[in-house]
Design an enzyme around this catalytic site. Sequence first.
Site, PDB file in Angstrom:
ATOM      1  CB  ALA A 241       7.080  -7.311  -6.003  1.00 38.21           C
ATOM      2  CB  ALA A 242       4.658  -3.891  -1.442  1.00 41.23           C
ATOM      3  N   GLY A 243       2.463  -6.129  -2.485  1.00 41.77           N
ATOM      4  CA  GLY A 243       1.166  -6.745  -2.475  1.00 41.77           C
ATOM      5  C   GLY A 243       1.369  -7.982  -2.857  1.00 41.77           C
ATOM      6  CG  ASP A 244       2.863  -9.517  -6.339  1.00 44.52           C
ATOM      7  OD1 ASP A 244       1.685  -9.449  -6.625  1.00 44.52           O
ATOM      8  OD2 ASP A 244       3.886  -8.911  -7.283  1.00 44.52           O
TER       9      ASP A 244
END
Length: 296
Positions: A241-244
Amino acid sequence: MAPRIVVAGSANMDLVGLAERLPRPGETVLGDDFLMMPGGKGANQAIAATRAGGHTCFLGAIGSDSFGVSLNAQLNGAGVDMTHVRTTYGVSGVAVIMVDRAGENSILVAPGANNAFTGLTEAEKATIADGDVLLCQQEIPVETVIEAARAARAGGTRFVLNAAPARELPPELLEHVDLLVVNEVEALSITGGDDIDVPALLALVPRVVLTLGGAGSRYADRDGRDEHVPSYRVQVTDTTAAGDAFTAALAVAWGEGRDLVEAVRWANAAGAACVRKVGASNSLPTRAEIDEIYRG
Ligand code: RIB
């Protein structure tokens, strides 16, 4: 005033196995732990945008099963506007995630209800047209993303496409994109070849943000800007979820009218804050947490 962010995308229940290392094909590895928590790129980005300071509306489809109850509760609890979310009879989206002790992951998504999110209603299109920024990913049918993009164009809403996971991008989708957010794997799947080709991406869309993991991000546009924005050093626990977190913070900052390179710098801080914790929707940072890293 808080920017109005509309996220049209997926919601998944994440089934997360933690292990020393990821299994190879055909191999079984004894793991360290198991966690179950709400996720999905769309739902994560809706929650992340809310925590980052946006007034966020989520458009998508959630199953009528027990996973769906938890997904709805997580999104509602985070303060996301769920007025138009559809309930589909049957199973919700599920993601089977494995995370190793270095924080790397691999993810398999079974779309479930997400595949039933088709044929936007007039109310959904009006919500998109009323927004400042539309944010989409690629875990729902591409026809729906194209419809959403058209509604955004008709309403003068900026369209940010996070082309994750990597899938074919039809020209009728790319022509509506104002800002494309991709990692290196996704960039290569769009342009082909072995090397990152930013000019080739800019031939397709006017602005590109390339995320480079621990190396930060790169912003480039058709006006000739091409800048590397370094990352922040933090202890990495789980990159899920870092990209989110990154994409949602970027959308909020752009919606607030910030310069895009500064928006990318702030989004890097959001990604850094996210990787410090295990999980998806529960690891997404608040605006205060992002600012703390951003200000150093
Ligand atoms: O980006 C992370 C997300 O990808 C997870 O929450 C999982 O559901 C998959 O969609």
